[in-house]
Each structure stands twice: as structure tokens, then as C-alpha cells.
Design a protein around this motif. Structure first.
Motif, short mmCIF file in Angstrom:
data_model
loop_
_atom_site.label_atom_id
_atom_site.label_comp_id
_atom_site.label_asym_id
_atom_site.label_seq_id
_atom_site.Cartn_x
_atom_site.Cartn_y
_atom_site.Cartn_z
N ARG A 193 0.82 -1.22 0.00
CA ARG A 193 0.00 0.00 0.00
C ARG A 193 0.85 1.27 0.00
O ARG A 193 0.57 2.23 -0.73
CB ARG A 193 -0.91 -0.01 1.23
N VAL A 194 1.90 1.30 0.82
CA VAL A 194 2.67 2.52 1.02
C VAL A 194 3.84 2.63 0.04
O VAL A 194 4.03 3.66 -0.61
CB VAL A 194 3.17 2.61 2.48
N PHE A 195 4.62 1.56 -0.08
CA PHE A 195 5.84 1.62 -0.90
C PHE A 195 5.61 1.19 -2.35
O PHE A 195 6.44 1.48 -3.20
CB PHE A 195 6.94 0.77 -0.27
N LEU A 227 9.70 -4.56 -6.06
CA LEU A 227 9.55 -3.18 -6.49
C LEU A 227 10.68 -2.89 -7.47
O LEU A 227 11.83 -2.74 -7.07
CB LEU A 227 9.61 -2.22 -5.30
N GLY A 228 10.36 -2.85 -8.77
CA GLY A 228 11.40 -2.68 -9.77
C GLY A 228 12.44 -3.78 -9.64
O GLY A 228 12.11 -4.97 -9.68
N LEU A 264 16.47 1.86 -1.33
CA LEU A 264 15.80 1.92 -2.63
C LEU A 264 16.30 3.14 -3.39
O LEU A 264 16.27 4.27 -2.86
CB LEU A 264 14.29 2.00 -2.44
N ALA A 265 16.73 2.94 -4.61
CA ALA A 265 17.06 4.06 -5.49
C ALA A 265 15.75 4.65 -6.01
O ALA A 265 14.85 3.91 -6.41
CB ALA A 265 17.91 3.58 -6.66
N VAL A 266 15.63 5.97 -5.97
CA VAL A 266 14.42 6.64 -6.45
C VAL A 266 14.81 7.76 -7.42
O VAL A 266 15.89 8.35 -7.31
CB VAL A 266 13.59 7.22 -5.28
N PRO A 267 13.93 8.08 -8.38
CA PRO A 267 14.25 9.12 -9.37
C PRO A 267 14.19 10.53 -8.81
O PRO A 267 14.90 11.42 -9.28
CB PRO A 267 13.22 8.90 -10.47
N LEU A 310 5.29 9.04 0.13
CA LEU A 310 5.33 7.98 1.14
C LEU A 310 4.82 8.48 2.49
O LEU A 310 4.09 7.76 3.19
CB LEU A 310 6.75 7.44 1.27
N LEU A 311 5.20 9.68 2.88
CA LEU A 311 4.71 10.23 4.14
C LEU A 311 3.20 10.43 4.10
O LEU A 311 2.49 10.14 5.06
CB LEU A 311 5.41 11.55 4.46
#
Length: 213
Positions: free
Chosen positions: A21-23, A34-35, A58-61, A70-71
């Protein structure tokens, strides 16, 4: 990915639902993806704390957009590491990184990372963080399993220099670091690394466990 961290939870169903749900992890039973990041969830009877594997990253763009999303979705900052939000480590990967730590299920640490040069197109695996009492010994253990050193950085900090080593291993990246006062820890929330093709269990320094996937 052939390198899969295992997350030990007292309520794995709730943890899987939270990660989905969140990530945004996609769940297939106890396996979540996730990816390029895959993880496994296992039930335990007793609540765990931070252990021999401290976190996954986790790498994020876009770390600012990812953190805000996410918050808003129910995640919370890990106040023990980044209580004020996004920080920066200028010494990593040439142009530095921006990073922040969040609390995952049952307070398991999940880091978000964005490299200042060449951020990724979609969220996925960046590294798995492992604190060490004896970094050189732990590095040798991984190299004996086929890991390859790709970066070595010594971070000057007020509490003392923190050596950090990044190694590629089994299709993923591990981060070994020796913070001041690092001691032996229990297996913890992130309990083991599951490795595709491993013939049998390997036990490394500080009780770190590699197990067949």
C-alpha cells in the motif's frame, strides 16, 4: 534479483499489506518486488529490532517527490537516523547522494537514495546496508563468495572516520560500513541474505547469514 534480503515480522500479513500500500511493492505470497528490488517476508514469534543487516536502500528518481508521497501514504521518518528529513553525503559516487531513512513494517529500516549524477528512471534496488565490527574481515568474507569491490570511501565525522565499502554481489549491491562503537547484534528485522545458486548456508563475521534462495 539473485540477492534477496529476508524481513522477519510478527505479523507478516500486515507487513506485506503495508509494503504494498505505502511503498508500492507487488506481492506474490511472501515474495515482494519493487522494480529491481526483491525481498522475502518470514514470520517470527518475537518482535525484532535492528540487527546484523541494518537496512535496505531503494534508489528513487526524485527523492523529494518520493518522500512526500510515502509520508502522505502512511510512512514515517526514522527519527534515529534522519529526523529532519533528507540529508546528503557528498563523498559518494563522485557527485554525492541525497538520502533519507523511513520506518517500514515493525520499524524495519528502509532508505531512499538519489544519486546527484544519473538518478534512476524508476524505484528499485540501490544497496543493502551492513554495519561491521571488522570491516576488512567482512569484506574478505564477501569477496570469498564472489563479491567485487566497486567503491571505497572514508567519511570524516565528528565521532570519528567511518569507512564505507560498496561491493557488487549476486546481482545486487552491498554497503559495508564500520560506525564508531559497532558491536555484535542479533539477527534482527532484516535477518539474512538469500542468494540464488548458493549451495548451502554461509555464516560470516558477526553471525551474518547467507542462505540459499
Amino acid at each position: 534479483m539473485a540477492l534477496v534480503p529476508e524481513l522477519c515480522l510478527t505479523d507478516p500479513e500486515a507487513g506485506i499489506a503495508f509494503l504494498h500500500r505505502v511503498f508500492g511493492f507487488a506481492a506474490d505470497g511472501s515474495t515482494l518486488t519493487l522494480g529491481s528490488q526483491t525481498l522475502r517476508v518470514r514470520r517470527v514469534d518475537t518482535a525484532q529490532s535492528h540487527g546484523r543487516i541494518d537496512h535496505i536502500a531503494l534508489a528513487v528518481p526524485d527523492i523529494d517527490a518520493s518522500l512526500a508521497r510515502l509520508l502522505a501514504g502512511g510512512a514515517s521518518l526514522d527519527s534515529a537516523v534522519t529526523p529532519n528529513g533528507v540529508g546528503e553525503i557528498a563523498e559518494f559516487w563522485g557527485d554525492g547522494i541525497r538520502y533519507v531513512y523511513l520506518q517500514g513494517p515493525e520499524a524495519a529500516r528502509i532508505e531512499l537514495c538519489q544519486r546527484n549524477a544519473g538518478p534512476v528512471a524508476e524505484a528499485g534496488h540501490d544497496h543493502i546496508g551492513i554495519p561491521c565490527r571488522d570491516l576488512a574481515r567482512t569484506q574478505r568474507f564477501f569477496e570469498d563468495q564472489g563479491a567485487v569491490l566497486v567503491a571505497a570511501v572514508d567519511l570524516p565525522r565528528a565521532e570519528g572516520t567511518v569507512p564505507v565499502r560498496f561491493l557488487t554481489y549476486a546481482g545486487g549491491m552491498i554497503e559495508l560500513y564500520a560506525p564508531a562503537g559497532a558491536g555484535l547484534r542479533e539477527p534482527g528485522l532484516w535477518s539474512r541474505l538469500l542468494v540464488e545458486g548458493l549451495a548451502g548456508e554461509r555464516v560470516g563475521p558477526d553471525g551474518l547469514i547467507l542462505a540459499p534462495l
